[in-house]
Motif scaffolding. Structure first.
Motif, PDB file in Angstrom:
ATOM      1  N   LYS A 120      39.717  53.676  27.303  1.00 54.73           N
ATOM      2  CA  LYS A 120      38.404  54.307  27.171  1.00 54.73           C
ATOM      3  C   LYS A 120      38.094  55.022  28.483  1.00 54.73           C
ATOM      4  O   LYS A 120      38.696  54.740  29.515  1.00 54.73           O
ATOM      5  CB  LYS A 120      37.344  53.236  26.893  1.00 54.73           C
ATOM      6  N   LEU A 121      37.148  55.944  28.445  1.00 52.63           N
ATOM      7  CA  LEU A 121      36.861  56.798  29.598  1.00 52.63           C
ATOM      8  C   LEU A 121      36.679  56.008  30.893  1.00 52.63           C
ATOM      9  O   LEU A 121      37.303  56.319  31.902  1.00 52.63           O
ATOM     10  CB  LEU A 121      35.613  57.653  29.334  1.00 52.63           C
ATOM     11  N   GLU A 122      35.844  54.985  30.869  1.00 52.69           N
ATOM     12  CA  GLU A 122      35.532  54.233  32.093  1.00 52.69           C
ATOM     13  C   GLU A 122      36.807  53.629  32.701  1.00 52.69           C
ATOM     14  O   GLU A 122      37.047  53.727  33.903  1.00 52.69           O
ATOM     15  CB  GLU A 122      34.520  53.134  31.764  1.00 52.69           C
ATOM     16  N   ASP A 123      37.648  53.020  31.862  1.00 56.33           N
ATOM     17  CA  ASP A 123      38.891  52.418  32.357  1.00 56.33           C
ATOM     18  C   ASP A 123      39.891  53.488  32.780  1.00 56.33           C
ATOM     19  O   ASP A 123      40.599  53.322  33.779  1.00 56.33           O
ATOM     20  CB  ASP A 123      39.514  51.505  31.297  1.00 56.33           C
ATOM     21  N   ALA A 124      39.947  54.585  32.035  1.00 55.86           N
ATOM     22  CA  ALA A 124      40.861  55.674  32.395  1.00 55.86           C
ATOM     23  C   ALA A 124      40.519  56.188  33.790  1.00 55.86           C
ATOM     24  O   ALA A 124      41.414  56.463  34.591  1.00 55.86           O
ATOM     25  CB  ALA A 124      40.776  56.801  31.368  1.00 55.86           C
ATOM     26  N   CYS A 125      39.235  56.282  34.097  1.00 59.40           N
ATOM     27  CA  CYS A 125      38.818  56.749  35.420  1.00 59.40           C
ATOM     28  C   CYS A 125      39.187  55.740  36.511  1.00 59.40           C
ATOM     29  O   CYS A 125      39.525  56.127  37.619  1.00 59.40           O
ATOM     30  CB  CYS A 125      37.321  57.037  35.437  1.00 59.40           C
ATOM     31  N   LYS A 126      39.159  54.450  36.177  1.00 57.57           N
ATOM     32  CA  LYS A 126      39.575  53.433  37.158  1.00 57.57           C
ATOM     33  C   LYS A 126      41.074  53.533  37.426  1.00 57.57           C
ATOM     34  O   LYS A 126      41.525  53.402  38.561  1.00 57.57           O
ATOM     35  CB  LYS A 126      39.239  52.029  36.645  1.00 57.57           C
ATOM     36  N   PHE A 127      41.855  53.738  36.375  1.00 59.17           N
ATOM     37  CA  PHE A 127      43.311  53.834  36.509  1.00 59.17           C
ATOM     38  C   PHE A 127      43.710  55.112  37.254  1.00 59.17           C
ATOM     39  O   PHE A 127      44.641  55.098  38.049  1.00 59.17           O
ATOM     40  CB  PHE A 127      43.983  53.807  35.130  1.00 59.17           C
ATOM     41  N   ALA A 128      43.030  56.204  36.958  1.00 57.38           N
ATOM     42  CA  ALA A 128      43.323  57.486  37.606  1.00 57.38           C
ATOM     43  C   ALA A 128      42.641  57.489  38.969  1.00 57.38           C
ATOM     44  O   ALA A 128      41.451  57.729  39.069  1.00 57.38           O
ATOM     45  CB  ALA A 128      42.808  58.636  36.747  1.00 57.38           C
ATOM     46  N   GLU A 129      43.406  57.226  40.017  1.00 57.47           N
ATOM     47  CA  GLU A 129      42.807  57.031  41.343  1.00 57.47           C
ATOM     48  C   GLU A 129      42.201  58.308  41.912  1.00 57.47           C
ATOM     49  O   GLU A 129      41.286  58.256  42.711  1.00 57.47           O
ATOM     50  CB  GLU A 129      43.872  56.540  42.323  1.00 57.47           C
ATOM     51  N   TYR A 130      42.727  59.458  41.528  1.00 63.18           N
ATOM     52  CA  TYR A 130      42.313  60.700  42.176  1.00 63.18           C
ATOM     53  C   TYR A 130      41.002  61.218  41.603  1.00 63.18           C
ATOM     54  O   TYR A 130      40.814  61.261  40.394  1.00 63.18           O
ATOM     55  CB  TYR A 130      43.415  61.746  42.042  1.00 63.18           C
ATOM     56  N   GLU A 131      40.120  61.635  42.519  1.00 63.00           N
ATOM     57  CA  GLU A 131      38.783  62.076  42.105  1.00 63.00           C
ATOM     58  C   GLU A 131      38.828  63.262  41.160  1.00 63.00           C
ATOM     59  O   GLU A 131      38.046  63.326  40.212  1.00 63.00           O
ATOM     60  CB  GLU A 131      37.943  62.429  43.329  1.00 63.00           C
ATOM     61  N   ASP A 132      39.758  64.215  41.413  1.00 62.87           N
ATOM     62  CA  ASP A 132      39.788  65.391  40.535  1.00 62.87           C
ATOM     63  C   ASP A 132      40.255  65.007  39.127  1.00 62.87           C
ATOM     64  O   ASP A 132      39.785  65.571  38.136  1.00 62.87           O
ATOM     65  CB  ASP A 132      40.630  66.536  41.120  1.00 62.87           C
ATOM     66  N   MET A 133      41.132  64.012  39.022  1.00 69.75           N
ATOM     67  CA  MET A 133      41.563  63.533  37.702  1.00 69.75           C
ATOM     68  C   MET A 133      40.416  62.808  36.999  1.00 69.75           C
ATOM     69  O   MET A 133      40.177  63.008  35.806  1.00 69.75           O
ATOM     70  CB  MET A 133      42.768  62.594  37.863  1.00 69.75           C
ATOM     71  N   GLN A 134      39.671  61.999  37.740  1.00 72.81           N
ATOM     72  CA  GLN A 134      38.512  61.308  37.165  1.00 72.81           C
ATOM     73  C   GLN A 134      37.478  62.316  36.673  1.00 72.81           C
ATOM     74  O   GLN A 134      36.949  62.190  35.566  1.00 72.81           O
ATOM     75  CB  GLN A 134      37.874  60.384  38.218  1.00 72.81           C
ATOM     76  N   ALA A 135      37.229  63.335  37.487  1.00 78.06           N
ATOM     77  CA  ALA A 135      36.258  64.368  37.117  1.00 78.06           C
ATOM     78  C   ALA A 135      36.718  65.110  35.867  1.00 78.06           C
ATOM     79  O   ALA A 135      35.912  65.420  34.980  1.00 78.06           O
ATOM     80  CB  ALA A 135      36.062  65.342  38.273  1.00 78.06           C
ATOM     81  N   MET A 136      38.018  65.382  35.784  1.00 75.12           N
ATOM     82  CA  MET A 136      38.538  66.094  34.615  1.00 75.12           C
ATOM     83  C   MET A 136      38.401  65.238  33.358  1.00 75.12           C
ATOM     84  O   MET A 136      38.023  65.749  32.304  1.00 75.12           O
ATOM     85  CB  MET A 136      40.004  66.491  34.835  1.00 75.12           C
TER      86      MET A 136
END
Length: 148
Positions: A120-136
């Motif tokens: 899910k989005l929240e966990d995907a953002c935790k796994f994706a360490e890079y800010e630009d990936m989280q923002a995307m």
């Protein structure tokens, strides 16, 4: 010259999400690299000579996750370029958005990756360490919510 890579942000919709928001049932596919810091990323890779960017994205997705283009639906209207340095050299990564046609399709990893997760989005953002990936990922989620 910048290194160029292309990939797909792949998502699936879980049917069993009886909720008010359509985006609540969406999960994103991230692959964990088997090299370096074992970071998590959507399937992506370098453009081969004679290939266009979108061909590269589909080829890399097949190589890294075992998914054929026919198993995915490319979502019109979303394309994102990320720019960041890798080992001191500029890198450009272009992502498109694609939905799994069958949310139960098996993922088959190549030796480039050691694990995968549907998140899910929240966990995907935790796994994706890079800010630009989280923002995307957040941007994609918003984009999908606005299309409904």
């Amino acid at each position: 010259m910048a290194v160029r890579a292309c990939g797909l942000i792949i998502y699936r919709r879980l049917q069993s999400a009886p909720s008010s928001k359509v985006t609540d049932g969406i999960e994103y596919l991230l692959l964990q690299t088997s090299y370096g810091t074992h970071h998590w990323t959507p399937p992506k890779g370098h453009v081969d000579p004679g290939e266009d960017d979108l061909q590269t994205a589909f080829r890399e997705t097949q190589e890294e996750a075992g998914l054929q283009a026919s198993q995915l639906t490319l979502i019109e209207g979303y394309k994102k370029e990320l720019h960041y340095p890798v080992r001191g050299k500029p890198k450009t990564v272009i992502y498109w958005l694609a939905e799994m046609k069958d949310c139960n399709t098996e993922i088959k990893l190549s030796e480039e990756h050691q694990a995968f997760q549907w998140l899910k989005l929240e966990d995907a953002c935790k796994f994706a360490e890079y800010e630009d990936m989280q923002a995307m990922l957040k941007e994609v989620h918003q984009f999908l919510g606005s299309k409904e």
